[in-house]
Enzyme design. Sequence first.
Site, short mmCIF file in Angstrom:
data_model
loop_
_atom_site.label_atom_id
_atom_site.label_comp_id
_atom_site.label_asym_id
_atom_site.label_seq_id
_atom_site.Cartn_x
_atom_site.Cartn_y
_atom_site.Cartn_z
N PRO A 106 45.39 -87.58 -21.56
CA PRO A 106 44.16 -88.31 -21.87
C PRO A 106 43.78 -88.12 -23.34
O PRO A 106 43.95 -87.04 -23.89
CB PRO A 106 43.11 -87.69 -20.95
CG PRO A 106 43.80 -86.72 -20.09
CD PRO A 106 45.20 -86.55 -20.54
N GLY A 108 41.37 -88.10 -26.77
CA GLY A 108 40.01 -87.80 -27.24
C GLY A 108 39.28 -86.73 -26.48
O GLY A 108 38.05 -86.63 -26.54
N SER A 113 46.36 -84.75 -27.95
CA SER A 113 47.20 -85.94 -27.80
C SER A 113 47.68 -86.44 -29.16
O SER A 113 48.83 -86.90 -29.27
CB SER A 113 46.46 -87.04 -27.05
OG SER A 113 45.34 -87.45 -27.78
N ALA A 116 50.55 -84.10 -30.31
CA ALA A 116 51.77 -84.32 -29.51
C ALA A 116 52.43 -85.63 -29.90
O ALA A 116 53.66 -85.73 -29.98
CB ALA A 116 51.44 -84.29 -28.02
N ASP A 156 47.75 -77.02 -33.31
CA ASP A 156 48.09 -78.00 -32.27
C ASP A 156 49.54 -78.45 -32.40
O ASP A 156 50.28 -78.52 -31.42
CB ASP A 156 47.24 -79.27 -32.41
CG ASP A 156 45.86 -79.11 -31.83
OD1 ASP A 156 45.40 -77.96 -31.74
OD2 ASP A 156 45.25 -80.15 -31.50
O1 PMV Z 1 40.73 -81.27 -31.65
P1 PMV Z 1 40.38 -80.23 -30.63
O2 PMV Z 1 39.36 -80.66 -29.67
O3 PMV Z 1 41.58 -79.59 -30.01
O4 PMV Z 1 39.63 -79.04 -31.42
C1 PMV Z 1 40.22 -78.39 -32.48
C2 PMV Z 1 39.84 -76.95 -32.51
C3 PMV Z 1 38.82 -76.56 -33.57
O5 PMV Z 1 38.82 -75.15 -33.61
C4 PMV Z 1 37.44 -77.03 -33.17
C5 PMV Z 1 39.16 -77.10 -34.95
C6 PMV Z 1 40.45 -76.54 -35.58
O6 PMV Z 1 40.97 -77.18 -36.51
O7 PMV Z 1 40.92 -75.47 -35.21
#
Ligand code: PMV
Length: 323
Positions: A106, A108, A113, A116, A156
């Site tokens: 999903p 947002g 997402s 990835a 991420d």
């Molecule tokens: O984009 P999200 O919802 O995975 O949030 C990122 C995590 C934060 O710590 C809020 C920002 C960051 O760059 O680490």
Amino acid sequence: MTSGKASAPAKIILFGEHFVVYGNPAILASINRRITVAAHTIKDNKIVIESDIGAAGEYSNSGFNPIKGGKDAREILDPLYSAIRQILAARNQKIGIKIDVVSKVPHGLGLGSSAASCVAMAAAVDSLFDRPDRQKVCEWAIESERMIHNNSSGADCYVSTFGGLIHYSKSKGFKKMKSKSPLSMVIASTGVRHSTGDLVASVKKFKDKNEILFSDLAKQASDICTQAMAAISSGNKEKMGKLLSENQALLRQIGVSHEKADDLIDICNGAGALGAKITGAGGGGAVIALAASKQDSKKIAAKIKARGYDSFEVEIDQAGLIV
Ligand code: PMV
């Protein structure tokens, strides 16, 4: 090669979001929900991106032409296009490419997402020329992701590329962690999409107004991460659950929870979760809950659905990028 395919997993932040922006540690995990990208070379000198995430468009010498998603298409597709451009430049190539993106993540809700899709995109396109190098793919994806959120830590993209559980901090970088026992988790969606950039900005405002309080909360968040590392590596799920809930209390104090997230957390805890919190930027988005077993996670997910929210069970993905 005239075609290539790659997939990359979504992620959750178990501990430390927001505070990580100010140098604190965070613990993330990739999860068994993936985005798949297929790339094919085409005769025309243009880049066509089709996706099932509500956007499709064409980039050519005459600019961008949306096919699906209207004005918003560009915002979603530009980072993906940037990944393609970086690879074509690095490989010194000028070719037309047609891309198909299929997402089981999903959009947002803070489940990574966009990271990835950038990772899978970079790998799929690079595989048209050679066997992709994971580190290089990760760097291209981070560069593209910064178009969305220019303060991004890159965590991420890292966890999506390399998979598993990671510990991250600005000073120490990324370190892979191992969990002694498998973790059964539930993800519940508030259905409220968030903007990471706006939430990071609101936390900055809070920090500027409440310097002493914020540094105290950051210290607590850092202690939670240290204890969580020990709980994860020794397989102490009860302790992990308790720490998730303590982390949530801090996130509430810096104003990034949401009434629907709070409702979901109550539902998860009432259904027997060991602990629950928002994951990612908050302000809506998604909630994660830790279950004692697979059976428990099924029960928790069912309770959430019965209350009208979307939910699904997840496990930690160990594979990361698959080409
Ligand atoms: O984009 P999200 O919802 O995975 O949030 C990122 C995590 C934060 O710590 C809020 C920002 C960051 O760059 O680490």
